[in-house]
Every structure is written in C-alpha cells, then in structure tokens.
Design an enzyme around this catalytic site. Structure first.
Site, mmCIF file in Angstrom:
data_model
loop_
_atom_site.group_PDB
_atom_site.id
_atom_site.type_symbol
_atom_site.label_atom_id
_atom_site.label_comp_id
_atom_site.label_asym_id
_atom_site.label_seq_id
_atom_site.Cartn_x
_atom_site.Cartn_y
_atom_site.Cartn_z
ATOM 1 N N GLU A 97 -22.052 8.200 14.616
ATOM 2 C CA GLU A 97 -21.141 8.558 15.698
ATOM 3 C C GLU A 97 -19.831 7.790 15.609
ATOM 4 O OE1 GLU A 97 -24.704 8.631 18.988
ATOM 5 O OE2 GLU A 97 -23.094 7.177 19.109
ATOM 6 N N CYS A 110 -13.652 4.181 17.976
ATOM 7 C CA CYS A 110 -14.748 3.230 17.817
ATOM 8 C C CYS A 110 -15.556 3.649 16.592
ATOM 9 C CB CYS A 110 -15.577 3.271 19.095
ATOM 10 S SG CYS A 110 -16.978 2.190 19.054
ATOM 11 N N CYS A 117 -29.361 -0.183 13.221
ATOM 12 C CA CYS A 117 -29.011 -1.610 13.197
ATOM 13 C C CYS A 117 -30.312 -2.403 13.187
ATOM 14 C CB CYS A 117 -28.188 -1.986 14.426
ATOM 15 S SG CYS A 117 -27.709 -3.730 14.470
ATOM 16 N N CYS A 121 -31.322 -5.662 19.508
ATOM 17 C CA CYS A 121 -30.989 -6.108 20.870
ATOM 18 C C CYS A 121 -31.679 -5.187 21.876
ATOM 19 C CB CYS A 121 -29.477 -6.112 21.076
ATOM 20 S SG CYS A 121 -28.622 -7.147 19.866
ATOM 21 N N CYS A 124 -29.852 -2.068 23.616
ATOM 22 C CA CYS A 124 -28.998 -1.228 22.771
ATOM 23 C C CYS A 124 -29.769 -0.076 22.126
ATOM 24 C CB CYS A 124 -28.349 -2.098 21.697
ATOM 25 S SG CYS A 124 -27.388 -1.158 20.510
ATOM 26 N N CYS A 340 -22.995 3.446 22.552
ATOM 27 C CA CYS A 340 -23.312 3.442 21.136
ATOM 28 C C CYS A 340 -24.733 3.925 20.853
ATOM 29 C CB CYS A 340 -22.985 2.059 20.577
ATOM 30 S SG CYS A 340 -24.289 0.991 20.080
HETATM 31 N N1 SAH Z 1 -23.188 -4.867 16.533
HETATM 32 C C1 SAH Z 1 -21.937 -5.224 17.107
HETATM 33 C C2 SAH Z 1 -21.035 -4.041 17.404
HETATM 34 C C3 SAH Z 1 -21.671 -2.808 17.970
HETATM 35 S S1 SAH Z 1 -22.326 -2.946 19.612
HETATM 36 C C4 SAH Z 1 -22.143 -6.073 18.335
HETATM 37 O O1 SAH Z 1 -23.259 -6.179 18.794
HETATM 38 O O2 SAH Z 1 -21.164 -6.654 18.786
HETATM 39 C C5 SAH Z 1 -20.824 -2.972 20.588
HETATM 40 C C6 SAH Z 1 -21.001 -3.534 21.979
HETATM 41 O O3 SAH Z 1 -21.801 -2.662 22.771
HETATM 42 C C7 SAH Z 1 -21.687 -4.882 22.017
HETATM 43 O O4 SAH Z 1 -20.919 -5.790 22.768
HETATM 44 C C8 SAH Z 1 -23.011 -4.603 22.703
HETATM 45 O O5 SAH Z 1 -23.443 -5.735 23.412
HETATM 46 C C9 SAH Z 1 -22.652 -3.427 23.599
HETATM 47 N N2 SAH Z 1 -23.779 -2.585 24.023
HETATM 48 C C10 SAH Z 1 -24.834 -2.179 23.298
HETATM 49 N N3 SAH Z 1 -25.657 -1.400 24.033
HETATM 50 C C11 SAH Z 1 -25.099 -1.305 25.263
HETATM 51 C C12 SAH Z 1 -25.463 -0.629 26.474
HETATM 52 N N4 SAH Z 1 -26.571 0.095 26.560
HETATM 53 N N5 SAH Z 1 -24.654 -0.754 27.548
HETATM 54 C C13 SAH Z 1 -23.510 -1.483 27.466
HETATM 55 N N6 SAH Z 1 -23.112 -2.114 26.341
HETATM 56 C C14 SAH Z 1 -23.896 -2.045 25.261
HETATM 57 FE FE1 SF4 Z 2 -26.983 -4.005 16.666
HETATM 58 FE FE2 SF4 Z 2 -26.771 -2.936 19.073
HETATM 59 FE FE3 SF4 Z 2 -27.284 -5.531 18.831
HETATM 60 FE FE4 SF4 Z 2 -24.834 -4.588 18.174
HETATM 61 S S1 SF4 Z 2 -25.769 -4.596 20.206
HETATM 62 S S2 SF4 Z 2 -26.111 -6.045 17.010
HETATM 63 S S3 SF4 Z 2 -25.416 -2.581 17.365
HETATM 64 S S4 SF4 Z 2 -28.632 -3.863 18.166
#
Ligand code: SAH
Ligand code: SF4
Length: 347
Positions: A97, A110, A117, A121, A124, A340
């Site tokens: 995406e 973006c 990944c 987390c 996410c 994301c």
């Molecule tokens: N992997 C990198 C970049 C991609 S995630 C990182 O973690 O920074 C980009 C941002 O989206 C990160 O700050 C992450 O904490 C946030 N994010 C992921 N899932 C989310 C969600 N469900 N709601 C809000 N922010 C989210």
């Molecule tokens: Fe990976 Fe999502 Fe964590 Fe970013 S926030 S490092 S994309 S698992």
C-alpha cells in the site's frame, strides 16, 4: 543455441549500475545519465520517444530492458479528507500500500518498505502479517512514480514519509539505495528535507544512517514512556531499550541537526495519562524533538481503543507545556481504512 537473456528493469538502478550496464552493452557510459533524465525528470516511458538516443540504442533498450510497473489493484478516495489509498500488485503478485494525503499545499505520500513487518508491534496491522519480504529499491521508488503517473503530474507529491508497511531500517540497504535515487540529481531530484524516515528504533541502523549524512528527517516510534510498557507493545524494545534508542537519536542529531519527531500512538488506558506525558518529556530532555501523537486507529480484533478526544487534548497540552511542539495526527481517510496495512488486509 543462444540463451535469451532476461530484460533488465531500468527503474531502481543507481547511476553507477546504469553506467555499468551501458558499458556491458558496448555503449558509452554517459548514456546512462541521458536515459535516467528521460525516466525520472521527463517521465517518458517509451524508448522511441527518447529522441536524443541513437536509433540503435533505442532498439537495444526495447530488446534488452524494460520499465518496471505495478498493477493498481485498488484505489480508494476518502470522502472526508481526500486521502487516496493505493493497493499495488508487484511483479511476483505480492501487494503493498501507499497512501496519498493532502494538507493545505502539502501533498504527502506514505511509502512502504516491506511486505509485512517482522517487528510484531501489538497495535499494528502490518505487524500482524509478519515479514513476507523486503521491497527492492525499484519497488520503493516506483510507488512514487506510479502515484504521480496516476495523478498525471510529475512532482505532484511534495513530501515523502517512510511510514507505510514495514520497518525501513530492517530493509536498510534497499531503503537507502531508494532514498539516494530519490534525491540524486539524475534521479527524481526529490528534496531530502522533504523526506522523513520512521523507525521503531533499530539502533545499529540508526547509527549507520546518521553516517550517511542524508538530510532526511527522522521519526522514532516511541509509543510508551517506559521500557516495561514499550517492550510489551513493541517487542524490539527488549533488544534496543529506550535509552539506547534515544542515544542513537542524539548521535543522529549531532550529525544532521534536524529536529527529531517522536511518534506516539495513543492507546486508551495504556499510555495516555498525564503522568505518562510528563515521563515522556523527562525521557527526551536535552534532545531537540517535536511530538506527533497518533490516536490509535482500530484494527480488526484489536484489544485497544483510542482515548476520548478531551484526554487526547489534555495529553497534548501537557506535552506542549514548556515549549515542545506537540501535534495530533488524526488518522487520514478513516472511512477507507487508511492506517498502515489495513487496505491490504481487506483484499
Ligand atoms: N515501522 C516504522 C514505520 C511504519 S509504522 C515504525 O514503526 O515507525 C508508522 C507509524 O504508524 C508508527 O509510528 C506506528 O507506531 C504507527 N501505527 C501503527 N499501527 C497503528 C495504528 N493501528 N494506529 C495508529 N498508529 C499506528
Ligand atoms: Fe512494523 Fe508496524 Fe511495528 Fe512499524 S509499527 S515496526 S510497521 S509492526
């Protein structure tokens, strides 16, 4: 019998790789720059239209090279804020995406750096998929090229953020190669200052990136004010705890001299108290940062919720007191599941 060679994808080659290719074809090295200008400056995708190339080279390009493309599987536009979400299919059928956002005169794209990944987390959607594979520099840069093709306008995008699917620093080499191609004079000529890399805090790569001296911005997903909660939300914290991440951030700042963005996903009852805001400020003391608060964007089957709006505002105000810039980034395109990994999950 002559073995038929596979055509080379020209998108994603560095100038040096391109020059070597030309040399291997018995062409002059400067042809590389000439073709790159057609591709990245003029966005001409037809070898016949590259009129300053000799006919023989044009014929050879058609025979031995190609310009890589993605298929657009889905494109959804938010009725609320105009955000457009693209779902692309890659050459091997994988899907990624890219999200296009509009904010006054700013048009931000973006970008994804991985399919899935590995960081896992808890909040996410991409993390739930696990890592399928890294993207190539071609696949990273081509997200921008496809979107601008779709918009019918080169240079329509003014800002790039590496905040889509994947952890950019877990795919370090291809990400940095893509950035170098994006900013190079024979490449896209995208201003480095308008590019931001977001990381979950991979310390060795943060250090390495500082040494590249690229003038891109750095955003760190902190998401919790102490190691106990951060390790629970972001397992990578057990490898690189907060202290180490912030030390690497200090090193990056010493080299690049740009304000660092601290990203913080607000989760109701988990990390959203005033006390947490104060702890957070204490943590980053002495480091020039601004805060980007992201109210949790609900994902399927999730255990979390975003805080109520007044709690978000109280948290923001507590951070802002004392001079920090703290802004709330409400999810763009809430009606098209633009967080994301969400569109991919749906298809
Ligand atoms: N992997 C990198 C970049 C991609 S995630 C990182 O973690 O920074 C980009 C941002 O989206 C990160 O700050 C992450 O904490 C946030 N994010 C992921 N899932 C989310 C969600 N469900 N709601 C809000 N922010 C989210
Ligand atoms: Fe990976 Fe999502 Fe964590 Fe970013 S926030 S490092 S994309 S698992």
């Amino acid at each position: 019998m002559a073995v038929k060679e596979t055509p080379v994808n020209l998108i994603g080659l560095t100038r040096e790789e391109f020059e070597n290719l030309m040399e291997s074809w018995g062409e002059r090295r400067f042809r590389a720059r000439q073709i790159m200008v057609w591709l990245y400056h003029k966005r001409v995708w037809d070898f016949d239209a590259m009129t300053d190339l000799p006919k023989k080279l044009r014929a050879e390009l058609k025979e031995r090279a190609y310009i890589g493309r993605f298929k657009i599987i889905a494109k959804e536009r938010s009725q609320i804020d105009g955000t457009v979400k693209y779902l692309f299919e890659l050459e091997d059928g994988e899907r990624i995406e890219s999200v296009l956002m509009f904010d006054r005169d700013r048009v931000t794209l973006c970008l994804s750096t991985q399919v899935g990944c590995a960081m896992g987390c808890r909040f996410c959607q991409t993390g739930k998929i696990g890592l399928i594979r890294n993207l190539t520099a071609f696949e990273i840069v081509n997200q921008l090229l496809e979107v601008e093709r779709d918009l019918g306008r080169p240079r329509a995008v003014t800002n790039l953020v590496f905040m889509g699917m994947g952890e950019p620093f877990a795919n370090y080499d291809e990400t940095v190669k893509a950035i170098k191609l994006l900013v190079s004079p024979e490449g896209v000529m995208f201003p480095a200052r308008k590019i931001t890399i977001s990381t979950c805090g991979l310390v060795p790569q943060m250090r390495k990136f500082a040494a590249e001296r690229l003038k891109c911005g750095l955003a760190i997903s902190l998401n919790a004010p102490d190691d106990r909660r951060r390790s629970w939300l972001m397992p990578i914290n057990k490898v690189y705890p907060i202290r180490e991440v912030l030390d690497a951030a200090r090193e990056w700042y010493a080299n690049i001299k740009r304000l660092i963005t601290i990203e913080y996903v607000l989760l109701k009852g988990v990390n959203d108290s005033i006390e947490d805001a104060l702890k957070l400020k204490e943590l980053v003391k002495g480091l020039p940062v601004k805060f980007n608060l992201i109210p949790f964007n609900p994902i399927e089957g999730s255990e979390f919720e975003p805080p109520e709006i007044d709690q978000i505002e109280r948290f923001r105000a507590a951070l802002a007191e004392g001079g920090y810039v703290a802004s709330v980034r409400f999810s763009k395109g809430a009606d098209i599941s633009a967080a994301c990994g969400q569109l991919r999950a749906r298809y």
